[in-house]
Design a protein around this motif. Structure first.
Motif, PDB file in Angstrom:
ATOM      1  N   SER A  33       8.844  -1.336  -6.954  1.00 14.47           N
ATOM      2  CA  SER A  33       9.236  -2.736  -6.785  1.00 14.47           C
ATOM      3  C   SER A  33       9.567  -3.073  -5.338  1.00 14.47           C
ATOM      4  N   SER A  34       9.455  -2.107  -4.433  1.00 14.89           N
ATOM      5  CA  SER A  34       9.717  -2.374  -3.018  1.00 14.89           C
ATOM      6  C   SER A  34       8.907  -1.402  -2.163  1.00 14.89           C
ATOM      7  N   ALA A  35       8.737  -1.762  -0.903  1.00 14.80           N
ATOM      8  CA  ALA A  35       8.005  -0.893   0.021  1.00 14.80           C
ATOM      9  C   ALA A  35       8.762   0.408   0.251  1.00 14.80           C
ATOM     10  N   GLU A  36      10.096   0.320   0.260  1.00 17.65           N
ATOM     11  CA  GLU A  36      10.900   1.529   0.501  1.00 17.65           C
ATOM     12  C   GLU A  36      10.716   2.556  -0.615  1.00 17.65           C
ATOM     13  N   THR A  37      10.776   2.113  -1.875  1.00 14.96           N
ATOM     14  CA  THR A  37      10.590   3.055  -2.988  1.00 14.96           C
ATOM     15  C   THR A  37       9.123   3.486  -3.100  1.00 14.96           C
ATOM     16  N   ALA A  38       8.232   2.646  -2.587  1.00 13.45           N
ATOM     17  CA  ALA A  38       6.810   3.000  -2.608  1.00 13.45           C
ATOM     18  C   ALA A  38       6.530   4.239  -1.767  1.00 13.45           C
ATOM     19  N   MET A  39       7.266   4.416  -0.684  1.00 13.57           N
ATOM     20  CA  MET A  39       7.013   5.562   0.193  1.00 13.57           C
ATOM     21  C   MET A  39       7.171   6.880  -0.563  1.00 13.57           C
ATOM     22  N   GLU A  40       8.252   6.972  -1.359  1.00 14.20           N
ATOM     23  CA  GLU A  40       8.471   8.203  -2.139  1.00 14.20           C
ATOM     24  C   GLU A  40       7.345   8.400  -3.151  1.00 14.20           C
ATOM     25  N   LEU A  41       6.924   7.304  -3.789  1.00  9.49           N
ATOM     26  CA  LEU A  41       5.826   7.371  -4.757  1.00  9.49           C
ATOM     27  C   LEU A  41       4.543   7.871  -4.096  1.00  9.49           C
ATOM     28  N   ILE A  42       4.253   7.360  -2.918  1.00 13.00           N
ATOM     29  CA  ILE A  42       3.036   7.743  -2.201  1.00 13.00           C
ATOM     30  C   ILE A  42       3.061   9.219  -1.831  1.00 13.00           C
ATOM     31  N   LEU A  43       4.217   9.694  -1.396  1.00 15.19           N
ATOM     32  CA  LEU A  43       4.333  11.101  -0.970  1.00 15.19           C
ATOM     33  C   LEU A  43       4.279  12.067  -2.145  1.00 15.19           C
ATOM     34  N   THR A  44       4.788  11.647  -3.304  1.00 21.13           N
ATOM     35  CA  THR A  44       4.831  12.568  -4.455  1.00 21.13           C
ATOM     36  C   THR A  44       3.572  12.493  -5.329  1.00 21.13           C
ATOM     37  N   GLN A  45       2.981  11.286  -5.470  1.00 26.49           N
ATOM     38  CA  GLN A  45       1.844  11.113  -6.376  1.00 26.49           C
ATOM     39  C   GLN A  45       0.489  11.054  -5.676  1.00 26.49           C
ATOM     40  N   ASP A  46       0.488  10.862  -4.357  1.00 21.93           N
ATOM     41  CA  ASP A  46      -0.735  10.865  -3.555  1.00 21.93           C
ATOM     42  C   ASP A  46      -1.810   9.927  -4.117  1.00 21.93           C
ATOM     43  N   PRO A  47      -1.491   8.638  -4.307  1.00 23.16           N
ATOM     44  CA  PRO A  47      -2.514   7.709  -4.815  1.00 23.16           C
ATOM     45  C   PRO A  47      -3.619   7.492  -3.794  1.00 23.16           C
ATOM     46  N   GLN A  48      -4.810   7.242  -4.290  1.00 24.48           N
ATOM     47  CA  GLN A  48      -5.942   6.933  -3.407  1.00 24.48           C
ATOM     48  C   GLN A  48      -5.987   5.464  -3.024  1.00 24.48           C
ATOM     49  N   VAL A  49      -5.389   4.616  -3.886  1.00 25.53           N
ATOM     50  CA  VAL A  49      -5.416   3.166  -3.662  1.00 25.53           C
ATOM     51  C   VAL A  49      -4.039   2.578  -3.964  1.00 25.53           C
ATOM     52  N   LEU A  50      -3.604   1.635  -3.108  1.00 26.88           N
ATOM     53  CA  LEU A  50      -2.401   0.849  -3.378  1.00 26.88           C
ATOM     54  C   LEU A  50      -2.803  -0.606  -3.609  1.00 26.88           C
ATOM     55  N   PHE A  51      -2.362  -1.175  -4.734  1.00 28.75           N
ATOM     56  CA  PHE A  51      -2.414  -2.613  -4.920  1.00 28.75           C
ATOM     57  C   PHE A  51      -1.049  -3.120  -4.482  1.00 28.75           C
ATOM     58  N   LEU A  52      -1.019  -3.809  -3.351  1.00 25.37           N
ATOM     59  CA  LEU A  52       0.215  -4.015  -2.605  1.00 25.37           C
ATOM     60  C   LEU A  52       0.526  -5.496  -2.401  1.00 25.37           C
ATOM     61  N   ASP A  53       1.716  -5.912  -2.859  1.00 25.95           N
ATOM     62  CA  ASP A  53       2.203  -7.258  -2.591  1.00 25.95           C
ATOM     63  C   ASP A  53       2.646  -7.345  -1.129  1.00 25.95           C
ATOM     64  N   ILE A  54       2.749  -8.547  -0.610  1.00 22.76           N
ATOM     65  CA  ILE A  54       3.157  -8.708   0.789  1.00 22.76           C
ATOM     66  C   ILE A  54       4.619  -9.126   0.907  1.00 22.76           C
ATOM     67  N   GLU A  55       4.999 -10.249   0.282  1.00 29.40           N
ATOM     68  CA  GLU A  55       6.369 -10.750   0.370  1.00 29.40           C
ATOM     69  C   GLU A  55       7.247 -10.006  -0.634  1.00 29.40           C
ATOM     70  N   MET A  56       8.046  -9.055  -0.128  1.00 28.89           N
ATOM     71  CA  MET A  56       8.982  -8.312  -0.958  1.00 28.89           C
ATOM     72  C   MET A  56      10.313  -8.219  -0.221  1.00 28.89           C
ATOM     73  N   PRO A  57      11.419  -8.045  -0.948  1.00 22.62           N
ATOM     74  CA  PRO A  57      12.708  -7.882  -0.271  1.00 22.62           C
ATOM     75  C   PRO A  57      12.680  -6.677   0.666  1.00 22.62           C
ATOM     76  N   GLY A  58      13.251  -6.827   1.852  1.00 23.55           N
ATOM     77  CA  GLY A  58      13.269  -5.719   2.812  1.00 23.55           C
ATOM     78  C   GLY A  58      11.936  -5.603   3.520  1.00 23.55           C
ATOM     79  N   MET A  59      11.387  -4.407   3.532  1.00 20.88           N
ATOM     80  CA  MET A  59      10.131  -4.123   4.217  1.00 20.88           C
ATOM     81  C   MET A  59       8.969  -4.851   3.529  1.00 20.88           C
TER      82      MET A  59
END
Length: 240
Positions: A33-59
């Motif tokens: 639900s945020s760019a900050e929590t996404a970083m951990e997800l990316i590092l642990t699950q190694d997705p090939q593609v991100l479907f990424l919103d732009i306007e989010m709280p914080g980053m």
């Protein structure tokens, strides 16, 4: 294809998951639900593609995409946002595509075609699968073995999988996804989430309205439904 969905709106994440469920070669490995929590997800699950919103709280999503540029093996980015004004920034971070909410299924289909060409080889090459011998199926009180080349089509109905040959219909315990992987070295094609067809037996592709088609398969009276997401690739596979 391993996909992660990053969006602060739960409804938008659910909508994207629903749309992506139409693509059997996609595996959703997580959501954030945020760019900050996404970083951990990316590092642990190694997705090939991100479907990424732009306007989010914080980053913001653009900030996250810029940070990912430093990775050796960074995921491909598809921006999925309610704001059309960030397209220029999006492509500066080498985004594959820019989808605007509410999502258009045809545009998403084009995006998925682009991603498939970028990330997936031919299914038979992608899976290190030895050409199989025969397929085991249930026939009343015994198990028999049939040649994959004799299978016209396979379908799933009420938790049962059916293997259809010209002579008989058999039951099988495996889900369609597993059968698709087992049959990867044979010319089968997923035309619907519940149907797998052997292409050499296809005789006609019949329009059924609203972008939906049906297939006529050799020796079969019933017409087989084709989901609109598969029509373009199916025609490419069938035509010279």
């Amino acid at each position: 294809m391993k996909v992660a969905i990053i969006d602060d709106e739960p409804y938008s994440r659910e909508e994207m998951k629903h749309l992506l469920s139409e693509y059997p070669w996609v595996e959703i490995v997580g959501e954030a639900s945020s760019a900050e929590t996404a970083m951990e997800l990316i590092l642990t699950q190694d997705p090939q593609v991100l479907f990424l919103d732009i306007e989010m709280p914080g980053m913001s999503g653009v900030d996250l995409a810029e940070a990912l540029q430093k990775m050796k093996q960074k995921p491909e980015i598809v921006f999925a946002t309610a704001y059309p004004d960030y397209a220029l920034k999006a492509f500066r971070v080498e985004a594959v595509d820019y989808l605007v909410k509410p999502f258009d299924e045809e545009q998403l289909s084009q995006t998925m075609d682009r991603l498939k060409k970028l990330l997936l080889t031919d299914l038979g090459e992608q899976k290190d699968t030895k050409k199989m011998g025969k397929l085991s199926v249930q026939d009343e009180d015994k198990i028999i073995f049939i040649e994959p080349g004799n299978i016209l089509y396979i379908f799933r109905e009420e938790r049962e999988t059916y293997i259809c040959t010209e002579k008989k219909k058999y039951t099988c315990k495996l889900p369609i996804k597993e059968l698709e992987a087992k049959l990867a070295t044979h010319p089968f094609f997923r035309v619907h989430k519940s149907y797998l067809v052997q292409l050499p037996y296809v005789e006609e592709l019949i329009p059924w309205g609203n972008g939906v088609y049906q297939l006529k398969v050799h020796g079969v009276k019933e017409k087989i439904p084709v989901s609109r997401n598969y029509v373009k690739e199916l025609r490419e596979r069938l035509e010279l």
